[in-house]
Design a protein around this motif. Structure first.
Motif, mmCIF file in Angstrom:
data_model
loop_
_atom_site.group_PDB
_atom_site.id
_atom_site.type_symbol
_atom_site.label_atom_id
_atom_site.label_comp_id
_atom_site.label_asym_id
_atom_site.label_seq_id
_atom_site.Cartn_x
_atom_site.Cartn_y
_atom_site.Cartn_z
ATOM 1 N N SER A 69 -2.406 -23.242 -21.946
ATOM 2 C CA SER A 69 -2.502 -22.306 -20.824
ATOM 3 C C SER A 69 -3.347 -21.092 -21.193
ATOM 4 N N GLN A 70 -3.351 -20.690 -22.493
ATOM 5 C CA GLN A 70 -4.232 -19.596 -22.924
ATOM 6 C C GLN A 70 -5.687 -19.947 -22.651
ATOM 7 N N PHE A 71 -6.068 -21.147 -23.043
ATOM 8 C CA PHE A 71 -7.455 -21.561 -22.851
ATOM 9 C C PHE A 71 -7.765 -21.813 -21.376
ATOM 10 N N GLU A 72 -6.760 -22.196 -20.622
ATOM 11 C CA GLU A 72 -6.966 -22.339 -19.180
ATOM 12 C C GLU A 72 -7.250 -20.981 -18.542
ATOM 13 N N ILE A 73 -6.549 -19.946 -19.030
ATOM 14 C CA ILE A 73 -6.803 -18.584 -18.534
ATOM 15 C C ILE A 73 -8.211 -18.136 -18.920
ATOM 16 N N LEU A 74 -8.592 -18.420 -20.184
ATOM 17 C CA LEU A 74 -9.945 -18.065 -20.627
ATOM 18 C C LEU A 74 -10.996 -18.792 -19.795
ATOM 19 N N LYS A 121 -0.357 -14.852 -26.787
ATOM 20 C CA LYS A 121 -0.821 -15.101 -25.431
ATOM 21 C C LYS A 121 -0.826 -13.818 -24.603
ATOM 22 N N THR A 122 0.184 -12.990 -24.830
ATOM 23 C CA THR A 122 0.286 -11.730 -24.086
ATOM 24 C C THR A 122 -0.897 -10.811 -24.413
ATOM 25 N N TYR A 148 6.011 -15.538 -18.247
ATOM 26 C CA TYR A 148 6.051 -14.162 -17.754
ATOM 27 C C TYR A 148 6.757 -14.079 -16.405
ATOM 28 N N GLU A 149 7.603 -13.080 -16.295
ATOM 29 C CA GLU A 149 8.369 -12.865 -15.070
ATOM 30 C C GLU A 149 7.630 -11.939 -14.112
ATOM 31 N N ASN A 150 6.975 -10.904 -14.661
ATOM 32 C CA ASN A 150 6.272 -9.955 -13.800
ATOM 33 C C ASN A 150 5.132 -9.310 -14.562
ATOM 34 N N LEU A 151 4.235 -8.712 -13.805
ATOM 35 C CA LEU A 151 3.064 -8.037 -14.348
ATOM 36 C C LEU A 151 2.818 -6.808 -13.485
ATOM 37 N N SER A 152 2.634 -5.685 -14.119
ATOM 38 C CA SER A 152 2.450 -4.457 -13.331
ATOM 39 C C SER A 152 1.451 -3.521 -14.000
ATOM 40 N N ILE A 153 0.821 -2.689 -13.171
ATOM 41 C CA ILE A 153 -0.087 -1.640 -13.633
ATOM 42 C C ILE A 153 0.568 -0.301 -13.320
ATOM 43 N N TYR A 210 11.416 -7.730 -24.387
ATOM 44 C CA TYR A 210 10.947 -8.568 -23.295
ATOM 45 C C TYR A 210 9.975 -7.854 -22.360
ATOM 46 N N ASN A 211 9.661 -6.593 -22.636
ATOM 47 C CA ASN A 211 8.681 -5.861 -21.828
ATOM 48 C C ASN A 211 7.677 -5.196 -22.763
ATOM 49 N N HIS A 212 6.416 -5.555 -22.601
ATOM 50 C CA HIS A 212 5.381 -5.062 -23.509
ATOM 51 C C HIS A 212 4.336 -4.259 -22.734
#
Length: 831
Positions: free
Chosen positions: A40-45, A255-256, A297-302, A337-339
């Motif tokens: 999945s990392q390479f799929e994202i790339l 991956k993160t 990943y559960e969520n992503l935020s800015i 669990y949150n980075h």
């Protein structure tokens, strides 16, 4: 070799076996999880590269003369930390237009013109028309992974971007994990030393020389072995889970970092245009793409520097900009669990905000729980394995120490032989129907469901033919020779099944394996009969079947766990290997001896004057056979061996879970069923016990349709376990009582118990043969009746229950108690 050393060696071998197997399960679980994560990392790339190429195409660039593609390729190599082997861009026919690759750490970039006819291998190239039905990544030849993405412009397919990377990336991390858990080997060594100390502390040589100390010494040794096993495997479970979590988190963090760097680059590109961080145009699209491709990943935020959440992306939801101040969080960088990743303005180098990546806690905890359940299962399996080997070796050790030699084969050898052989035979029990159904198709004018059941029916038919073959050859060959041919047929049959990919061929191969199964089932029983007196025969058979059921319990659970991680075909090969291992055990422990006859004697021939019709007219013999034994065998093979794995797979259970269900079924038969019979046989007649077990089993099967389907209940493990336990109790009572009841028929005494039970087993085989075919027909019956297809499994199981219920009612009406019809005061026959 001293007695104490033998016991220490046995214990160490058991610990190493169970521990290494648990290690394989843990490593394979991590490998499977990590493989998905890396891909999945390479799929994202790949998708990020495609997005940038497509963005460039909007600026009046042409795909076949894309001047900036080299920089995009090199940037992708950099983001992957040079783990990419090569990147290829092709046209719609697979012709290579651009190539960037590494060789001996040197970067090479090439552009191809229209006259260069270099095409990508078809295995690596995926056309746009296949992009929905084909996976976007797969393992190609020679350990190279391929990640494939399509390039679109104005709804037109222009070509593909293909990323190649080595599988060694995955293997290297797995090797690191294996080195981490090498501590387990030290634990095993310490455990073995502990066993030596305990044995030398509590055991004396004179204990072994006096028969009165047998039970005391055996109990002491068994307690030491079981305690050591539980202790060592519990410690290993702790360490394996710890190392799994550690390595899995490390993989997720790799991956993160990539995940955040790609998003940060998009943000910095927008900031560089002079827009503030709360006005990131179209950043929601990039966030949605990333969160939906990463189950970790559960969520992503800015977030801005004051903790205001500006953009929030959650799995399954569309990302929307949030009003400033509507959601605030306290930035804590110590959370597991949150980075948080800092965002700096590309021009001023000033901190303007953070990217927060929320890791799904359940993603790791579910994998951890799976490993914990596997390890607990291994501890449970280790108990009967250690007990069976202990029974064999301890008896042999006592004989060596005391110098006692028996002309007869001890129960312990026959019991261990039954355990090892049926351990191998049961390895495929949890998934064979699933494998066959996936492979089956409509042939011979039969539906797919019926075809899926045909191989198992043919397998049972072949095993039934062995009764006739062995009956004619029983005086020509010894038991070891029979066992060799049984192991050979069975091993070859399943070796060919593992190599085959055709349902018709599998029918032929399972017929060969079925011949072997019949021999492997009958030979240990023949050993018991030839090495026991009539009064000892019941004890001998009970020991044998205890070993057989113990092997079934361990094999089915272990086979399910192996199949889930290594695949079905690998387990078929393991089945072949374990079967031949059981022959080696027989070769070194069973003497070769043909049956000899004195002068003037000849082998007994069947008395042709005694007709089978005498048995078939005897109600005490024929009623339990036709109305209980055949339906019971039909249900046991049709339901337990065919429908139950398919039904549980339909409900969403994994192969390892199905194996544990079969293990639970065997545990009930081994422990609960005999206890019920022991405490009820003096108060309840055999006829009544048969009736009770028949109604209990049939009602439980009917409940699968009435409760699980008609009431539309969400079937969970909490419904399955008590339901399965009650079915197992019914099976246990039936298998123990029905034959004993039938053998009390008056005609049995005239013909002889050996011949009578042989005829009984041959006729009973009709249920084994017809079970899978009938169940396959019942699976497809709802479609023929115009019912909802999803109720096929419940309908089939419920229909089996109705059939069994009707036969039990008929048996209740027409059967009689043997004691009331005994002629001439004949005493009950001992079988």
């Amino acid at each position: 070799m001293s007695f104490k050393f033998r016991i220490v060696l046995i214990t160490t071998v058991i610990i190493v076996f169970t521990g290494v197997f648990s290690l394989v399960l843990s490593i394979s679980s991590f490998e499977k999880t990590y493989r998905k994560s890396v891909v999945s990392q390479f799929e994202i790339l790949s998708q990020d590269l495609v997005d940038k190429i497509q963005a460039g195409l909007k600026k009046y660039k042409t795909y076949d003369h894309y001047s900036g593609i080299k920089q995009l390729f090199l940037a992708t190599f950099k983001r992957s930390n040079s783990t990419i082997d090569s990147i290829v861009a092709t046209d719609t026919e697979g012709k290579i237009l651009y190539l960037c690759s590494t060789y001996d750490e040197l970067m090479t970039y090439k552009e191809y013109n229209k006259d260069d006819n270099y095409f990508l291998d078809k295995k690596a190239f995926k056309t746009f028309s296949d992009k929905i039905s084909f996976p976007s990544s797969h393992l190609a030849e020679k350990g190279i992974y391929i990640v494939n993405s399509t390039i679109m412009h104005e709804n037109k397919w222009l070509g593909n971007v293909v990323i190649f990377f080595s599988e060694s990336i995955i293997k290297d991390r797995v090797i690191v994990l294996i080195k981490d858990v090498s501590l387990f080997l030290i634990i095993l060594t310490v455990a073995s030393v502990l066993v030596i100390l305990v044995l030398f502390m509590f055991m004396k040589k004179e204990d072994l020389e006096e028969k009165s100390y047998d039970k005391k010494v055996r109990r002491k040794i068994l307690i030491v072995i079981i305690t050591t096993l539980i202790l060592c495997l519990s410690i290993f479970s702790y360490f394996s889970i710890f190392f799994f979590q550690k390595n899995n988190l490390n993989a997720i963090m790799d991956k993160t970092d990539l995940f955040a760097s790609l998003l940060k680059q998009d943000i910095e590109t927008i900031l560089n245009k002079g827009l503030p961080i709360d006005k990131l145009i179209k950043i929601e699209v990039a966030m949605d793409n990333m969160i939906n491709k990463t189950p970790e990943y559960e969520n992503l935020s800015i977030i801005d520097i004051d903790g205001n959440v500006l953009y929030l992306s959650e799995r399954g939801k569309i990302t929307q900009p949030l009003k400033k101040g509507s959601l605030r969080i306290n930035i804590s960088k110590g959370d597991l669990y949150n980075h948080y990743f800092e965002i700096y303005h590309p021009k001023t180098a000033k901190l303007v905000g953070y990217i927060k990546v929320g890791i799904t806690e359940n993603f790791i905890s579910e994998k951890t729980i799976q490993i914990l359940i596997d390890n607990i299962t291994m501890i449970v399996i280790a108990m009967p394995i250690s007990f069976e080997l202990f029974v064999f070796f301890i008896n042999k050790a006592f004989q060596i120490v005391r110098g006692t030699v028996s002309t007869k084969i001890p129960y312990s050898i026959i019991r261990t032989l039954g355990f090892i052989s049926f351990f191998g035979i049961s390895l495929f029990g949890s998934f064979l129907p699933i494998y066959l159904k996936d492979l089956s198709s409509e042939i011979f004018g039969l539906s797919k469901d019926i075809v899926a059941g045909l191989p198992i029916s043919i397998y049972m038919l072949a095993s039934g033919l062995v009764y006739i073959i062995m009956g004619r050859l029983r005086d020509r060959f010894d038991h070891k020779t029979f066992f060799f041919w049984g192991c050979l047929f069975f091993s070859i049959g399943f070796l060919l099944v593992g190599l085959s990919n055709n349902i018709v061929y599998d029918m032929i191969f399972l017929f060969i394996a079925g011949l072997g199964f019949g021999i492997l089932f009958l030979t240990p029983q023949g050993l018991v009969i030839d090495n026991t007196s009539p009064t000892e025969r019941t004890i001998g058979l009970s020991n044998l079947f205890a070993g057989i059921y113990s092997g079934i319990m361990c094999g089915s659970a272990m086979g399910g766990m192996l199949a889930e991680r290594l695949g079905f075909r690998i387990v078929f090969f393991i089945v072949s290997g374990v079967t031949m291992l059981s022959y080696l055990f027989a070769h070194f422990n069973i003497p070769s001896a043909k049956k000899t006859y004195k002068a003037g004697e000849s082998p007994q021939k069947d008395d042709q004057t005694v007709k089978i019709s005498q048995l078939l007219k005897d109600k005490i013999f024929i009623l339990p056979l036709m109305l209980q034994s055949i339906p019971y065998q039909l249900i046991y093979v049709g339901f337990i061996s065919f429908l139950m794995p398919l039904y549980f797979k339909f409900l969403g259970f994994k192969e390892s879970d199905i194996g544990r269900m079969i293990m639970l079924h065997s545990l009930v038969i081994i422990f609960i069923g005999p206890a019920i019979i022991k405490y009820t046989s003096n108060y309840i007649s055999k006829r009544v016990l048969i009736i009770i077990s028949g109604f209990l089993g049939s009602i439980m099967l009917i409940c699968a349709y009435l409760v699980f389907y008609m009431l539309n209940i969400n079937v969970t493990i909490f419904y399955i376990i008590p339901w399965l336990i009650l079915i197992a109790i019914s099976n246990s009572i039936s298998s123990s009582v029905i034959v004993s009841y039938a053998m009390e028929a008056f005609s049995v005494e005239k013909i002889g118990s050996a011949k009578s039970i042989s005829y009984y087993r041959m006729i009973e085989r009709l249920g084994n043969i017809s079970g899978p075919i009938l169940c396959g027909f019942l699976l497809g019956a709802p479609r023929l009746l115009g019912l909802d297809d999803t109720n096929g499994y419940s309908f089939a199981i419920g229909s089996l229950g109705v059939i069994f219920f009707i036969t039990t009612v008929v048996f209740t009406i027409f059967s009689k108690n043997p004691n009331k019809v005994e002629a001439h005061g004949r005493a009950p026959l001992q079988v």
